[in-house]
Design a protein around this motif. Structure first.
Motif, PDB file in Angstrom:
ATOM      1  N   LEU A 170       0.796  -1.180  -0.081  1.00 34.48           N
ATOM      2  CA  LEU A 170       0.056   0.000  -0.038  1.00 34.48           C
ATOM      3  C   LEU A 170       1.050   1.417  -0.148  1.00 34.48           C
ATOM      4  O   LEU A 170       0.774   2.198  -0.658  1.00 34.48           O
ATOM      5  CB  LEU A 170      -0.990   0.178   1.234  1.00 34.48           C
ATOM      6  N   TYR A 171       1.762   1.424   0.907  1.00 32.21           N
ATOM      7  CA  TYR A 171       2.473   2.648   1.114  1.00 32.21           C
ATOM      8  C   TYR A 171       3.567   2.667   0.043  1.00 32.21           C
ATOM      9  O   TYR A 171       4.003   3.663  -0.366  1.00 32.21           O
ATOM     10  CB  TYR A 171       3.221   2.792   2.414  1.00 32.21           C
ATOM     11  N   SER A 172       4.109   1.589  -0.336  1.00 29.53           N
ATOM     12  CA  SER A 172       5.183   1.632  -1.533  1.00 29.53           C
ATOM     13  C   SER A 172       4.482   1.887  -2.960  1.00 29.53           C
ATOM     14  O   SER A 172       4.979   2.771  -3.777  1.00 29.53           O
ATOM     15  CB  SER A 172       5.652   0.224  -1.625  1.00 29.53           C
ATOM     16  N   ALA A 173       3.317   1.315  -3.236  1.00 33.68           N
ATOM     17  CA  ALA A 173       2.556   1.770  -4.471  1.00 33.68           C
ATOM     18  C   ALA A 173       2.160   3.297  -4.468  1.00 33.68           C
ATOM     19  O   ALA A 173       2.515   3.825  -5.337  1.00 33.68           O
ATOM     20  CB  ALA A 173       1.458   0.906  -4.647  1.00 33.68           C
ATOM     21  N   ALA A 174       1.627   3.744  -3.296  1.00 32.54           N
ATOM     22  CA  ALA A 174       1.494   4.982  -3.332  1.00 32.54           C
ATOM     23  C   ALA A 174       2.587   6.018  -3.440  1.00 32.54           C
ATOM     24  O   ALA A 174       2.494   6.978  -3.986  1.00 32.54           O
ATOM     25  CB  ALA A 174       0.934   5.468  -1.897  1.00 32.54           C
ATOM     26  N   LEU A 175       3.902   5.672  -2.837  1.00 28.99           N
ATOM     27  CA  LEU A 175       5.087   6.478  -3.164  1.00 28.99           C
ATOM     28  C   LEU A 175       5.338   6.412  -4.660  1.00 28.99           C
ATOM     29  O   LEU A 175       5.808   7.255  -4.818  1.00 28.99           O
ATOM     30  CB  LEU A 175       6.198   5.921  -2.047  1.00 28.99           C
ATOM     31  N   ILE A 176       5.302   5.241  -5.012  1.00 28.23           N
ATOM     32  CA  ILE A 176       5.821   5.179  -6.468  1.00 28.23           C
ATOM     33  C   ILE A 176       4.917   6.081  -7.274  1.00 28.23           C
ATOM     34  O   ILE A 176       5.322   6.808  -8.225  1.00 28.23           O
ATOM     35  CB  ILE A 176       5.566   3.624  -6.970  1.00 28.23           C
ATOM     36  N   LEU A 177       3.610   6.077  -6.981  1.00 24.99           N
ATOM     37  CA  LEU A 177       2.509   6.963  -7.514  1.00 24.99           C
ATOM     38  C   LEU A 177       2.976   8.430  -7.447  1.00 24.99           C
ATOM     39  O   LEU A 177       2.875   9.517  -8.449  1.00 24.99           O
ATOM     40  CB  LEU A 177       1.206   6.649  -7.409  1.00 24.99           C
ATOM     41  N   LEU A 178       3.487   8.649  -6.439  1.00 24.41           N
ATOM     42  CA  LEU A 178       3.823  10.082  -5.901  1.00 24.41           C
ATOM     43  C   LEU A 178       4.846  10.571  -6.866  1.00 24.41           C
ATOM     44  O   LEU A 178       5.305  11.661  -7.291  1.00 24.41           O
ATOM     45  CB  LEU A 178       4.194  10.443  -4.383  1.00 24.41           C
ATOM     46  N   LEU A 179       5.980   9.601  -6.864  1.00 22.63           N
ATOM     47  CA  LEU A 179       7.248   9.823  -7.538  1.00 22.63           C
ATOM     48  C   LEU A 179       6.960  10.031  -9.121  1.00 22.63           C
ATOM     49  O   LEU A 179       7.565  10.837  -9.671  1.00 22.63           O
ATOM     50  CB  LEU A 179       8.111   8.725  -7.374  1.00 22.63           C
ATOM     51  N   ASP A 180       6.129   9.290  -9.422  1.00 24.48           N
ATOM     52  CA  ASP A 180       5.576   9.549 -11.077  1.00 24.48           C
ATOM     53  C   ASP A 180       5.068  10.720 -11.083  1.00 24.48           C
ATOM     54  O   ASP A 180       5.367  11.291 -12.347  1.00 24.48           O
ATOM     55  CB  ASP A 180       4.806   8.210 -11.516  1.00 24.48           C
ATOM     56  N   ALA A 181       4.159  11.298 -10.525  1.00 23.76           N
ATOM     57  CA  ALA A 181       3.360  12.281 -10.597  1.00 23.76           C
ATOM     58  C   ALA A 181       4.295  13.622 -10.529  1.00 23.76           C
ATOM     59  O   ALA A 181       4.235  14.765 -11.143  1.00 23.76           O
ATOM     60  CB  ALA A 181       2.417  12.552  -9.450  1.00 23.76           C
ATOM     61  N   ARG A 182       5.139  13.543  -9.349  1.00 24.18           N
ATOM     62  CA  ARG A 182       6.164  14.655  -9.194  1.00 24.18           C
ATOM     63  C   ARG A 182       7.078  14.919 -10.332  1.00 24.18           C
ATOM     64  O   ARG A 182       7.410  16.008 -10.855  1.00 24.18           O
ATOM     65  CB  ARG A 182       6.747  14.437  -7.705  1.00 24.18           C
ATOM     66  N   SER A 183       7.302  13.547 -10.956  1.00 19.54           N
ATOM     67  CA  SER A 183       8.242  13.721 -12.151  1.00 19.54           C
ATOM     68  C   SER A 183       7.567  14.363 -13.309  1.00 19.54           C
ATOM     69  O   SER A 183       8.040  14.729 -14.219  1.00 19.54           O
ATOM     70  CB  SER A 183       8.690  12.139 -12.646  1.00 19.54           C
ATOM     71  N   GLN A 184       6.308  14.277 -13.331  1.00 20.12           N
ATOM     72  CA  GLN A 184       5.371  15.026 -14.293  1.00 20.12           C
ATOM     73  C   GLN A 184       4.914  16.210 -14.209  1.00 20.12           C
ATOM     74  O   GLN A 184       4.164  16.970 -14.694  1.00 20.12           O
ATOM     75  CB  GLN A 184       4.372  14.100 -14.942  1.00 20.12           C
ATOM     76  N   GLY A 185       5.361  16.879 -12.777  1.00 19.83           N
ATOM     77  CA  GLY A 185       5.006  17.937 -12.510  1.00 19.83           C
ATOM     78  C   GLY A 185       3.489  18.245 -11.864  1.00 19.83           C
ATOM     79  O   GLY A 185       3.057  19.413 -11.658  1.00 19.83           O
ATOM     80  N   THR A 213      13.284   3.174  -2.413  1.00 21.44           N
ATOM     81  CA  THR A 213      12.382   3.332  -3.308  1.00 21.44           C
ATOM     82  C   THR A 213      12.704   4.371  -4.384  1.00 21.44           C
ATOM     83  O   THR A 213      12.342   4.579  -5.390  1.00 21.44           O
ATOM     84  CB  THR A 213      10.795   3.343  -2.837  1.00 21.44           C
ATOM     85  N   VAL A 214      12.996   5.487  -3.813  1.00 22.91           N
ATOM     86  CA  VAL A 214      13.164   6.874  -4.460  1.00 22.91           C
ATOM     87  C   VAL A 214      14.464   6.589  -5.359  1.00 22.91           C
ATOM     88  O   VAL A 214      14.393   7.094  -6.467  1.00 22.91           O
ATOM     89  CB  VAL A 214      13.437   8.260  -3.474  1.00 22.91           C
ATOM     90  N   VAL A 215      15.497   5.991  -4.944  1.00 19.52           N
ATOM     91  CA  VAL A 215      16.893   5.788  -5.727  1.00 19.52           C
ATOM     92  C   VAL A 215      16.302   4.954  -6.568  1.00 19.52           C
ATOM     93  O   VAL A 215      16.915   5.199  -7.756  1.00 19.52           O
ATOM     94  CB  VAL A 215      17.827   5.099  -4.719  1.00 19.52           C
ATOM     95  N   LEU A 216      15.721   3.771  -6.595  1.00 19.49           N
ATOM     96  CA  LEU A 216      15.568   3.039  -7.691  1.00 19.49           C
ATOM     97  C   LEU A 216      14.514   3.409  -8.752  1.00 19.49           C
ATOM     98  O   LEU A 216      14.592   3.029  -9.784  1.00 19.49           O
ATOM     99  CB  LEU A 216      15.146   1.409  -7.316  1.00 19.49           C
ATOM    100  N   PHE A 217      13.762   4.404  -8.166  1.00 19.61           N
ATOM    101  CA  PHE A 217      12.800   4.975  -9.109  1.00 19.61           C
ATOM    102  C   PHE A 217      13.539   6.027 -10.314  1.00 19.61           C
ATOM    103  O   PHE A 217      13.565   6.071 -11.293  1.00 19.61           O
ATOM    104  CB  PHE A 217      11.673   5.905  -8.427  1.00 19.61           C
ATOM    105  N   ARG A 218      14.515   6.373  -9.559  1.00 17.22           N
ATOM    106  CA  ARG A 218      15.391   7.625 -10.604  1.00 17.22           C
ATOM    107  C   ARG A 218      16.271   6.672 -11.673  1.00 17.22           C
ATOM    108  O   ARG A 218      16.438   6.841 -12.620  1.00 17.22           O
ATOM    109  CB  ARG A 218      16.359   8.100  -9.668  1.00 17.22           C
TER     110      ARG A 218
END
Length: 224
Positions: A62-77, A203-208
């Protein structure tokens, strides 16, 4: 793909967006730690790892998926609300839990042989969660595509993984030594929550890394 540059960028994002990440993930991380502590206190020590894993599979997706969605959203502004991110993460829970369970078992099996096979599996599955959440793949498809996507990037990814998890492991070991054998229950719980929250940095590092390694997405929604 320079690991030091990736860590610098990830640390900048993590600290700059701490006010978004904390309210999104910390309550679930804390609830996970509380449930695990209560459950483990009621069972025998030999069964504690298995029950601890089950608790993690309940909350981690739950919190990992939410964080990944946040990372993706912020990468798109974009700036989605915490409520919308959690609502979007809930339908992903079944598939994410299956992926997390299979990945954990594979890493544990590899670790039973030697640490190097476990690190190899960990690196090859590094992008599976992002592929499942952001590309809508099934767990097995996400694992397969992660194996393919990491080809040619193994050593850079391994360096990123080690630069993140080794300090976290050392910090976790230091906190355990600090608490001692007769640890305070509240202090132990708070440190467990802190360790769990800090692990989100990986999670942030691997998203990058995922963004750097992923092919661009075409208008049809497919990778080019």
């Amino acid at each position: 793909m320079n690991p030091l540059n990736i860590l610098r960028d990830a640390l900048f994002f993590f600290t700059r967006n701490l006010g978004r990440i904390a309210p999104l993930c910390l309550p679930l991380v804390a609830l996970e730690c509380i449930v695990r502590a209560v459950l483990i206190s009621q069972i025998s020590p030999e069964h504690a790892p298995a029950y601890g894993l089950l608790v993690s599979l309940l909350f981690y997706p739950l919190y990992s998926a939410a964080l990944i969605l946040l990372l993706d959203a912020r990468s798109q502004g974009r700036r989605p609300s915490t409520r919308n991110l959690l609502a979007a993460a809930v339908p992903l829970w079944p598939a994410f839990a299956v992926l997390a369970g299979i990945s954990t078992l594979l890493i544990m099996l590899a670790a039973s042989v030697f640490v190097l096979p476990a690190l190899w599996v960990m690196v090859k599955l590094a992008f599976a969660e992002y592929l499942l959440v952001l590309r809508g793949l099934t767990p097995l498809q996400a694992m397969r595509d992660s194996f393919l996507l990491t080809v040619g990037h193994f050593w850079s990814l391994l360096a990123c993984v080690l630069l993140v998890i080794v300090p976290l492991w050392l910090f976790d070991d230091w906190t355990l030594r600090l608490l001692g054998q007769q640890s305070d229950a509240v202090g132990s719980l708070l440190l467990d929550c802190l360790n769990g929250f800090l692990q989100l940095f990986s999670t942030v590092v691997l998203f990058r890394c995922f963004m750097l390694c992923s092919p661009p997405i075409t208008e049809s929604g497919e990778a080019s």
